[in-house]
Design a protein around this motif. Structure first.
Motif, PDB file in Angstrom:
ATOM      1  N   SER A  46      17.132  -7.720  12.816  1.00  0.00           N
ATOM      2  CA  SER A  46      17.818  -8.673  11.940  1.00  0.00           C
ATOM      3  C   SER A  46      17.319  -8.603  10.511  1.00  0.00           C
ATOM      4  CB  SER A  46      17.648 -10.099  12.475  1.00  0.00           C
ATOM      5  OG  SER A  46      16.313 -10.555  12.306  1.00  0.00           O
ATOM      6  N   LEU A  47      16.103  -8.068  10.324  1.00  0.00           N
ATOM      7  CA  LEU A  47      15.530  -7.933   8.989  1.00  0.00           C
ATOM      8  C   LEU A  47      15.690  -6.513   8.438  1.00  0.00           C
ATOM      9  CD1 LEU A  47      12.321 -10.037   9.677  1.00  0.00           C
ATOM     10  CD2 LEU A  47      14.185 -10.671   8.133  1.00  0.00           C
ATOM     11  N   GLY A  48      16.461  -5.697   9.133  1.00  0.00           N
ATOM     12  CA  GLY A  48      16.803  -4.379   8.605  1.00  0.00           C
ATOM     13  C   GLY A  48      15.871  -3.256   8.978  1.00  0.00           C
ATOM     14  N   HIS A 102      14.663  -3.120   2.994  1.00  0.00           N
ATOM     15  CA  HIS A 102      15.541  -3.091   1.819  1.00  0.00           C
ATOM     16  C   HIS A 102      15.106  -2.044   0.813  1.00  0.00           C
ATOM     17  CE1 HIS A 102      18.384  -4.705  -1.103  1.00  0.00           C
ATOM     18  NE2 HIS A 102      17.421  -4.578  -2.007  1.00  0.00           N
ATOM     19  N   TYR A 103      13.797  -1.872   0.649  1.00  0.00           N
ATOM     20  CA  TYR A 103      13.293  -0.933  -0.357  1.00  0.00           C
ATOM     21  C   TYR A 103      12.887   0.419   0.241  1.00  0.00           C
ATOM     22  CZ  TYR A 103      13.385  -4.988  -3.408  1.00  0.00           C
ATOM     23  OH  TYR A 103      13.789  -6.080  -4.138  1.00  0.00           O
ATOM     24  N   ASN A 104      13.264   0.664   1.494  1.00  0.00           N
ATOM     25  CA  ASN A 104      13.026   1.965   2.141  1.00  0.00           C
ATOM     26  C   ASN A 104      11.543   2.363   2.090  1.00  0.00           C
ATOM     27  OD1 ASN A 104      15.819   2.434   2.750  1.00  0.00           O
ATOM     28  ND2 ASN A 104      16.130   2.942   0.591  1.00  0.00           N
ATOM     29  N   VAL A 105      10.717   1.476   2.594  1.00  0.00           N
ATOM     30  CA  VAL A 105       9.273   1.711   2.612  1.00  0.00           C
ATOM     31  C   VAL A 105       8.893   2.264   3.988  1.00  0.00           C
ATOM     32  CG1 VAL A 105       7.011   0.667   2.298  1.00  0.00           C
ATOM     33  CG2 VAL A 105       8.957  -0.176   0.973  1.00  0.00           C
ATOM     34  N   GLY A 106       8.400   3.488   4.020  1.00  0.00           N
ATOM     35  CA  GLY A 106       8.167   4.178   5.283  1.00  0.00           C
ATOM     36  C   GLY A 106       6.854   3.846   5.956  1.00  0.00           C
ATOM     37  N   LEU A 140       0.829  -1.210   0.000  1.00  0.00           N
ATOM     38  CA  LEU A 140       0.000   0.000   0.000  1.00  0.00           C
ATOM     39  C   LEU A 140       0.861   1.256   0.000  1.00  0.00           C
ATOM     40  CD1 LEU A 140      -2.702  -1.270   2.464  1.00  0.00           C
ATOM     41  CD2 LEU A 140      -3.247  -0.253   0.248  1.00  0.00           C
ATOM     42  N   ARG A 141       1.918   1.236   0.798  1.00  0.00           N
ATOM     43  CA  ARG A 141       2.808   2.400   0.856  1.00  0.00           C
ATOM     44  C   ARG A 141       3.602   2.559  -0.447  1.00  0.00           C
ATOM     45  NH1 ARG A 141       3.862   7.277   3.598  1.00  0.00           N
ATOM     46  NH2 ARG A 141       6.089   7.707   3.450  1.00  0.00           N
ATOM     47  N   MET A 142       4.055   1.438  -1.032  1.00  0.00           N
ATOM     48  CA  MET A 142       4.771   1.512  -2.302  1.00  0.00           C
ATOM     49  C   MET A 142       3.856   2.021  -3.414  1.00  0.00           C
ATOM     50  SD  MET A 142       7.054  -1.986  -2.206  1.00  0.00           S
ATOM     51  CE  MET A 142       8.149  -1.502  -3.538  1.00  0.00           C
ATOM     52  N   GLY A 143       2.597   1.622  -3.378  1.00  0.00           N
ATOM     53  CA  GLY A 143       1.658   2.032  -4.403  1.00  0.00           C
ATOM     54  C   GLY A 143       1.162   3.450  -4.251  1.00  0.00           C
ATOM     55  N   ASN A 144       1.167   3.975  -3.019  1.00  0.00           N
ATOM     56  CA  ASN A 144       0.694   5.334  -2.759  1.00  0.00           C
ATOM     57  C   ASN A 144       1.621   5.999  -1.754  1.00  0.00           C
ATOM     58  OD1 ASN A 144      -0.810   7.678  -2.432  1.00  0.00           O
ATOM     59  ND2 ASN A 144      -2.775   6.605  -2.479  1.00  0.00           N
ATOM     60  N   ALA A 170       3.964  10.653   6.880  1.00  0.00           N
ATOM     61  CA  ALA A 170       3.769  10.792   5.439  1.00  0.00           C
ATOM     62  C   ALA A 170       5.089  10.923   4.695  1.00  0.00           C
ATOM     63  CB  ALA A 170       2.886  12.008   5.152  1.00  0.00           C
ATOM     64  N   ASP A 171       6.122  11.399   5.380  1.00  0.00           N
ATOM     65  CA  ASP A 171       7.407  11.630   4.724  1.00  0.00           C
ATOM     66  C   ASP A 171       8.447  10.562   5.040  1.00  0.00           C
ATOM     67  OD1 ASP A 171       6.472  14.081   3.643  1.00  0.00           O
ATOM     68  OD2 ASP A 171       6.850  15.072   5.565  1.00  0.00           O
ATOM     69  N   ARG A 172       8.087   9.554   5.797  1.00  0.00           N
ATOM     70  CA  ARG A 172       9.061   8.542   6.193  1.00  0.00           C
ATOM     71  C   ARG A 172       9.583   7.775   4.986  1.00  0.00           C
ATOM     72  NH1 ARG A 172       9.988   7.257  11.472  1.00  0.00           N
ATOM     73  NH2 ARG A 172      11.230   5.508  10.686  1.00  0.00           N
ATOM     74  N   THR A 173      10.866   7.491   5.004  1.00  0.00           N
ATOM     75  CA  THR A 173      11.466   6.662   3.951  1.00  0.00           C
ATOM     76  C   THR A 173      12.052   5.381   4.526  1.00  0.00           C
ATOM     77  OG1 THR A 173      13.541   7.890   4.150  1.00  0.00           O
ATOM     78  CG2 THR A 173      11.973   8.622   2.454  1.00  0.00           C
ATOM     79  N   GLU A 174      11.847   5.150   5.819  1.00  0.00           N
ATOM     80  CA  GLU A 174      12.314   3.919   6.452  1.00  0.00           C
ATOM     81  C   GLU A 174      11.192   3.351   7.317  1.00  0.00           C
ATOM     82  OE1 GLU A 174      15.741   4.825   8.734  1.00  0.00           O
ATOM     83  OE2 GLU A 174      17.025   5.221   7.001  1.00  0.00           O
TER      84      GLU A 174
END
Length: 545
Positions: free
Chosen positions: A499-501, A453-457, A423-427, A525-529
Motif C-alpha cells: 500500500s506504500l508502494g 516514491h523516490y526509487n531508493v534501492g 543512507l542509500r540516498m546519500g551514498n 548495489a544496483d537496485r533502484t527500487e
C-alpha cells in the motif's frame, strides 16, 4: 509614439537570500513534511532545490540523519511548527547522540500577530530540551539568512542538529543587500592535538604493561579506522567497541578486535580487569544501561580519552582527556609510541554460524544474521533496529567498513527504517540493508512510501515475531507474571508495504529465505527500487541487552 514601459526590478526577499545560503553550503536537498506555516518558503520552489517528502516528522529527521552520516555533510530539514517539531523530538535527540549534523528550519506563525497567540503559534523554545547544538529565533526577518548560515556551521562543528525558527511572513520580506550577514562564509574547524598532549598519551602507553584500546562512533571514518589499526598493530592492543555505539570505530573482523564492551558494570569490570592503561577514542567512558554499583575498571587503571565531543570529554571519568579530531591524533600518536614486537593472542568475538534449521524447526534471527553475514559484501551498510537480536548481529555480521553498522545510539525506536533510506540516498553506490524488528518497523512504517516514491534501492528485512520480544524477555527477568502488553499478530506487513508502494514478500521457510536473500543481495548495489522481506522468526532462546 508611447514610451516603452520600464519593467520594475525584482526586489530580493529574505527567501531569495536564504536560498543563496543553502546553495553556498550544499544544502540543496530538503527533507520535509510541510504545513501551512512553511508554505511561503516552499511554494514555487526553485528547480535546483530538491524536495524530499516523508509522511511523518520522525521519518523526515531519520532520513536526513542517515543522509548526513552517509555524506559526512550537514543535511537540511524543514518541519511544521509545534506539532511537527514535537513529532520530531525523539528523532532529533537520536541525531544528536548519533553525531549527525542537521540544519533544521521550523515554521512559525506570522510575526505580525504572534503576540496574540494565534492558531498554530508555537511555544517552540525549550520543546527540544538541550538536544540541539544551537537554537535560534531571529529577532528580525533580515537576520534569517545569517541564522541559517550559522546553523550550518554550528551543526558541522558540533556534529548535531542546529535549529532556526522562522515566522511565515519573514520569507517574503524585502531583503536589504547591505544588511550585515552575521555569519562567516567558510569555517575551518580542524582541531589537531598538540604535540605536548600526544607526548603525554604516548608516555602513558609506553609505560603500560597491559594497555587496551576502546573505540566508538567518533572514530567511524576511513582515516579513523586506518589510524586505529596502525596504532593497535604497533602496540598489539586488543580493541573493544563501545556499548550501544551508533557506528563502529574499528574493523570488527580484525584479529585484534576483542568484542563489544558490556553496558552492565559487573560484566564490564570483568572485560577490563588487568588492563593498566585504557585508551578510549571517540567513545564515552563508559556507557551504561541498568544501574549497578561498583567500579567500571581496576582502581589503578589510567584512562585516556581522545574525542572531538566536548560534552563527552567533560562527563567522562578519565585521567587525561585530549579534545581533538581522533584520526590525525591517532596517526601522530602511532609515530610517537614504541613498537611492541610480541603479538598478543586475541580471540575474536564471533561465533560459528548456526546450523540451518531442520524442516520441523523455526527460523530464528541468528539464522537470518548468519545468511546476511555470509552474503553481504564488505562495503554494505547495515542498519540495525532489532533490540532482541542485536547480540546475534554483532557476532555473526562483523562490520567491515566505517558505515558497516549504523544504529540509534539514543535507543529510541523508529530510526532504522528512515535512516536506511537516507543512507542509500546519500551514498547510492553502496548496498544498504536495514534489519528491523517488526515492532521497530511499525514506529516509522510510513517511511516506506518515501523509499518507493523516490526509487531508493534499500533492502528492508523485517524479523516478524509478532511481539515486542525484547520487552517480553525483560519482563521475564523482572517477574513470573505474563507481560501486560499483548502480541500484535494481526498485522500484514506485506499488504502494508504494498500500500506504500514497495515490493514485499513474506518468508517462513528457510530454503526459500536462503534463495531469496541470495538473489536480493546479488544486485543490491544496483537496485533502484526498495524491497521488503518479512521473515517469520521465533524469538531467540538467549538475550543480553
Amino acid at each position: 509614439m508611447s514610451e516603452p514601459k520600464i519593467q520594475p526590478v525584482p526586489v530580493p526577499t529574505v527567501r531569495d537570500a536564504a536560498f543563496d545560503i543553502l546553495r553556498t553550503h550544499g544544502l540543496t536537498r530538503m527533507f520535509a513534511n510541510p504545513g501551512s506555516t512553511e508554505i511561503t518558503l516552499l511554494a514555487d520552489l526553485p528547480e535546483d532545490l530538491e524536495f524530499i517528502l516523508a509522511l511523518h516528522e520522525g521519518s523526515v529527521v531519520g532520513m536526513a540523519t542517515g543522509h548526513a552520516l552517509a555524506t559526512d555533510h550537514a543535511a537540511l530539514v524543514v518541519v511544521h511548527t509545534t506539532a511537527g517539531l514535537g513529532n520530531a523530538v525523539g528523532a532529533i535527540a537520536t541525531a544528536r547522540v548519533n553525531r549527525a549534523p542537521l540544519v533544521i528550519i521550523v515554521g512559525q506563525q506570522d510575526r505580525r500577530h504572534l503576540a496574540t497567540q494565534p492558531f498554530l503559534a508555537g511555544r517552540l523554545r525549550g520543546l527540544l530540551g538541550d538536544y540541539p547544538v544551537w537554537f535560534n529565533e531571529p529577532i528580525t526577518a533580515q537576520d534569517v539568512p545569517a541564522a541559517i548560515a550559522r546553523a550550518f556551521h554550528e551543526a558541522t562543528t558540533h556534529r548535531g542538529p542546529a535549529v532556526v525558527i522562522v515566522p511565515m511572513d519573514d520569507w517574503l520580506a524585502p531583503y536589504d543587500l547591505t544588511h550585515v550577514l552575521a555569519a562567516p562564509d567558510l569555517v575551518h574547524s580542524d582541531r589537531l592535538a598538540s604535540p605536548a598532549a600526544l607526548t603525554e598519551l604516548a608516555t602513558h602507553l609506553d609505560a603500560a604493561t597491559n594497555p587496551v584500546l576502546v573505540v566508538g562512533s567518533g572514530n567511524a571514518t576511513d582515516d579513523g579506522w586506518t589510524a586505529a589499526v596502525a596504532l593497535a598493530e604497533k602496540l598489539q592492543l586488543p580493541v573493544y567497541q563501545e556499548s550501544f555505539g551508533a557506528r563502529p570505530g574499528f574493523p570488527q573482523d580484525h584479529p585484534l578486535f576483542a568484542g563489544f564492551l558490556s553496558a552492565a558494570r559487573s560484566t564490564l569490570r570483568g572485560q577490563l580487569v588487568g588492563y593498566d592503561v585504557i585508551l578510549a577514542v571517540g567513545a564515552p567512558v563508559f556507557r551504561q544501561y541498568n544501574f549497578e554499583p561498583g567500579a567500571m575498571f581496576d582502581e589503578g587503571a589510567t584512562v585516556l580519552l581522545v574525542t572531538e565531543d566536548t560534552d563527552e570529554a567533560h562527563r567522562s571519568r578519565a585521567s587525561v582527556v585530549v579534545i581533538a579530531d581522533p584520526a590525525p591524533a591517532l596517526a601522530d600518536l602511532r609515530d610517537l609510541v614504541a613498537l611492541v614486537p610480541s603479538p598478543r593472542t586475541v580471540i575474536p568475538p564471533h561465533r560459528a554460524a548456526p546450523a540451518p534449521p531442520k524442516a520441523s524447526e523455526p527460523i530464528r534471527a541468528s539464522h537470518v544474521m548468519a545468511l546476511l553475514g555470509a552474503l553481504l559484501p564488505a562495503d554494505a551498510i547495515v542498519v540495525e533496529e532489532t533490540p532482541s537480536s542485536r547480540p546475534d548481529m554483532h557476532e555473526l555480521m562483523p562490520a567491515r567498513s566505517p558505515l558497516g553498522f549504523v544504529s540509534a545510539a539514543m535507543g529510541g525506536l523508529g530510526f532504522g527504517l528512515p535512516a536506511a533510506i537516507g543512507l542509500r540516498m546519500g551514498n547510492p553506490k553502496r548496498p544498504v540493508v536495514a534489519v528491523l524488528g517488526d515492532g521497530s518497523a511499525l514506529y516509522n512504517i510510513q517511511g516506506l512510501w518515501s523509499a518507493g516514491h523516490y526509487n531508493v534501492g534499500t533492502l528492508f528485512v523485517i524479523l516478524n515475531n509478532e511481539r515486542y520480544a525484547v520487552m517480553d524477555r525483560l519482563a521475564e527477568r523482572a517477574s513470573s507474571a505474563p507481560p501486560a502488553w499483548p502480541a500484535f499478530d494481526a498485522i500484514d506487513f506485506v499488504a502494508l508495504a504494498a500500500s506504500l508502494g514497495c515490493t514485499s514478500q513474506r518468508l517462513s521457510d528457510y530454503g526459500t529465505l536462503e534463495n531469496v536473500l541470495t538473489s536480493a543481495v546479488a544486485d543490491l548495489a544496483d537496485r533502484t527500487e526498495p524491497l521488503v522481506l518479512v521473515v517469520d522468526v521465533e524469538p531467540e532462546q538467549h538475550f543480553a541487552p
